[in-house]
Design a protein around this motif. Structure first.
Motif, PDB file in Angstrom:
ATOM      1  N   ALA A 184       0.830  -1.210   0.000  1.00 33.33           N
ATOM      2  CA  ALA A 184       0.000   0.000   0.000  1.00 33.33           C
ATOM      3  C   ALA A 184       0.862   1.257   0.000  1.00 33.33           C
ATOM      4  O   ALA A 184       0.577   2.230  -0.721  1.00 33.33           O
ATOM      5  CB  ALA A 184      -0.927  -0.009   1.212  1.00 33.33           C
ATOM      6  N   HIS A 185       1.913   1.248   0.803  1.00 30.41           N
ATOM      7  CA  HIS A 185       2.803   2.409   0.868  1.00 30.41           C
ATOM      8  C   HIS A 185       3.503   2.638  -0.472  1.00 30.41           C
ATOM      9  O   HIS A 185       3.583   3.778  -0.954  1.00 30.41           O
ATOM     10  CB  HIS A 185       3.835   2.197   1.975  1.00 30.41           C
ATOM     11  N   ALA A 190       0.979   4.054  -2.929  1.00 33.64           N
ATOM     12  CA  ALA A 190       0.556   5.414  -2.596  1.00 33.64           C
ATOM     13  C   ALA A 190       1.652   6.436  -2.867  1.00 33.64           C
ATOM     14  O   ALA A 190       1.365   7.576  -3.266  1.00 33.64           O
ATOM     15  CB  ALA A 190       0.120   5.478  -1.134  1.00 33.64           C
ATOM     16  N   GLN A 191       2.905   6.034  -2.663  1.00 33.85           N
ATOM     17  CA  GLN A 191       4.029   6.955  -2.857  1.00 33.85           C
ATOM     18  C   GLN A 191       4.558   6.954  -4.284  1.00 33.85           C
ATOM     19  O   GLN A 191       5.520   7.668  -4.592  1.00 33.85           O
ATOM     20  CB  GLN A 191       5.160   6.601  -1.881  1.00 33.85           C
ATOM     21  N   TYR A 217      -4.943   2.407   5.224  1.00 33.90           N
ATOM     22  CA  TYR A 217      -4.196   1.456   4.396  1.00 33.90           C
ATOM     23  C   TYR A 217      -5.145   0.413   3.796  1.00 33.90           C
ATOM     24  O   TYR A 217      -5.028   0.035   2.628  1.00 33.90           O
ATOM     25  CB  TYR A 217      -3.134   0.751   5.237  1.00 33.90           C
ATOM     26  N   GLU A 262      -7.064   1.857   0.922  1.00 27.38           N
ATOM     27  CA  GLU A 262      -6.183   2.033  -0.234  1.00 27.38           C
ATOM     28  C   GLU A 262      -5.976   0.705  -0.961  1.00 27.38           C
ATOM     29  O   GLU A 262      -6.024   0.636  -2.190  1.00 27.38           O
ATOM     30  CB  GLU A 262      -4.838   2.600   0.229  1.00 27.38           C
ATOM     31  N   ALA A 290      -7.116  -0.399  -4.627  1.00 29.25           N
ATOM     32  CA  ALA A 290      -6.091  -0.833  -5.581  1.00 29.25           C
ATOM     33  C   ALA A 290      -6.462  -2.163  -6.229  1.00 29.25           C
ATOM     34  O   ALA A 290      -6.192  -2.381  -7.419  1.00 29.25           O
ATOM     35  CB  ALA A 290      -4.745  -0.948  -4.873  1.00 29.25           C
TER      36      ALA A 290
END
Length: 400
Positions: free
Chosen positions: A232-233, A236-237, A279, A282, A286
């Motif tokens: 997830a990170h 997202a980044q 999270y 997200e 996704a």
């Protein structure tokens, strides 16, 4: 479309070492077959109100796996052709202890599913015999604490968050139910923070605007959750455009993750509070829009090293910017389940892999490569050989 069984032959690697067997009393592989597998049969038996047919089948399996020989799947059994391609005839009639440990260990879980009626037909078809253990862990106080901790670093620099999530995914590999069922003190032993090998800088360099990340999961529950948080990170980044999460097509090695376990983990996140819920949303989004997909290839449950992977899987991993393999079993399959000298170069034994590859693993079996002589000497001086199997040491290794 039916999956084409892979060829059973494995090309000779540029480096070689004896294949691990379980024929030496007192060795770690021997203890898995002689002690861990019977314990798992007992745990599964107690977890479900199985009827007389399953009880008898479990008795037969218990006797066979400790004292008997490999008996082939009957014609028409689920996966018969795959197991035939994976060496079933070659090992038929031989003791479980006298064939490659990776093969006999994998065979145990296949026959356990037969014993409880997983492949059906019948009312127990598709019932995961390990599900109660997985759900109990997912709903545990430890999971609550780990999810609540996400709020504590939500305002920290992005790079610091990334490092924390990477190490969360790495050390989450200690959450191995099969390992803990046979070693009740496993979690009580303190983890050693210093990694025996740390190629994390190389890993991050590959995850800098990457197109596709393939993450080959290991365990469900408290390991799968941090794996998903890391994904997830990265999404997202913008470190990766899309992620493919490889899981098992059916229950395997007690806690190995399946698609159902992914859904359970996502639901656990979305009904949490604070950062964990964000999270979860997200990740749910996704999956809905295709940035995160789940793959359950038949070869994920093969008793063979990844060097024997079929062409379709090889092509898929070749297209990935990076493939991360999680956990001990995936590591054994990646480098070959052999008695490698610990200083054998990781880059050499993984040279066959079709694209850049990374291993995130806590050490819970004898196989290890890529250590420096100084690191090996220090570990042996401090712990003898216990460092290999105790689950207190970890590594991040990368072959770009």
């Amino acid at each position: 479309m039916p999956h084409t069984p892979p060829e059973p032959s494995v090309p000779s690697p540029p480096w070689s070492a004896p294949v691990l067997l379980a024929d030496e009393p007192g060795s770690f592989p021997y203890s898995v077959l002689a002690e861990r597998h019977p314990a798992i049969v007992g745990q599964v038996r107690e977890a479900f109100p199985y009827g007389p047919d399953q009880q008898r089948a479990l008795d037969v399996l218990l006797e066979n796996c400790t004292k008997g020989v490999i008996e082939p799947l009957p014609a028409g059994a689920s996966g018969h052709d795959l197991w035939a391609a994976w060496g079933m005839a070659e090992h038929t009639g031989r003791s479980w202890f006298d064939i490659p440990w990776l093969w006999s260990e994998s065979w145990f879980y296949r026959r356990l599913l037969d014993a409880v009626g997983y492949f059906g037909p019948g009312p127990w078809q598709g019932m995961d015999p390990f599900r109660p253990f997985k759900l109990a862990e997912l709903e545990s106080a430890e999971t609550d604490e780990e999810l609540a901790a996400l709020d504590d670093f939500a305002d920290r620099p992005v790079e610091e968050q990334a490092e924390a999530l990477l190490h969360g995914s790495l050390w989450g590999n200690r959450a191995d139910l099969g390992f803990r069922l046979s070693d009740g003190d496993a979690e009580a032993r303190a983890a050693v923070p210093a990694l025996v090998a740390d190629d994390s800088a190389a890993l991050w360099s590959l995850l800098d605007g990457a197109d596709t990340l393939c993450l080959v999961a290991d365990n469900a529950g408290r390991e799968l959750v941090p794996d998903l948080l890391l994904i997830a990170h990265l999404l997202a980044q913008g470190r990766v455009r899309r992620a493919v999460l490889h899981v098992k097509p059916h229950p395997y090695y007690v806690s190995d993750a399946t698609t159902a376990d992914v859904v359970d983990a996502l639901r656990r996140l979305t009904r949490a509070r604070g950062a964990a819920a964000a999270y979860g949303r997200e990740l749910w989004s996704a999956m809905a829009d295709g940035r995160l997909t789940v793959r359950a290839h038949a070869f994920s449950c093969a008793p063979l090293p990844y060097e024997a992977m079929p062409d379709d899987l090889r092509a898929e991993l070749a297209d990935a910017t990076l493939t991360i393999l999680k956990g001990d079993l995936n590591y054994r399959r990646l480098v070959g389940d052999r008695r490698w000298p610990p200083t054998t170069p990781f880059t050499e034994v993984t040279a066959y892999f079709p694209g850049p590859v990374a291993a995130l693993r806590t050490l819970k079996s004898d196989v290890i490569t890529g250590l420096t002589p100084a690191t090996e000497a220090a570990l042996v001086a401090a712990e003898g050989q216990r460092w290999r199997t105790g689950g207190t040491h970890a590594l991040i290794q990368v072959r770009p």
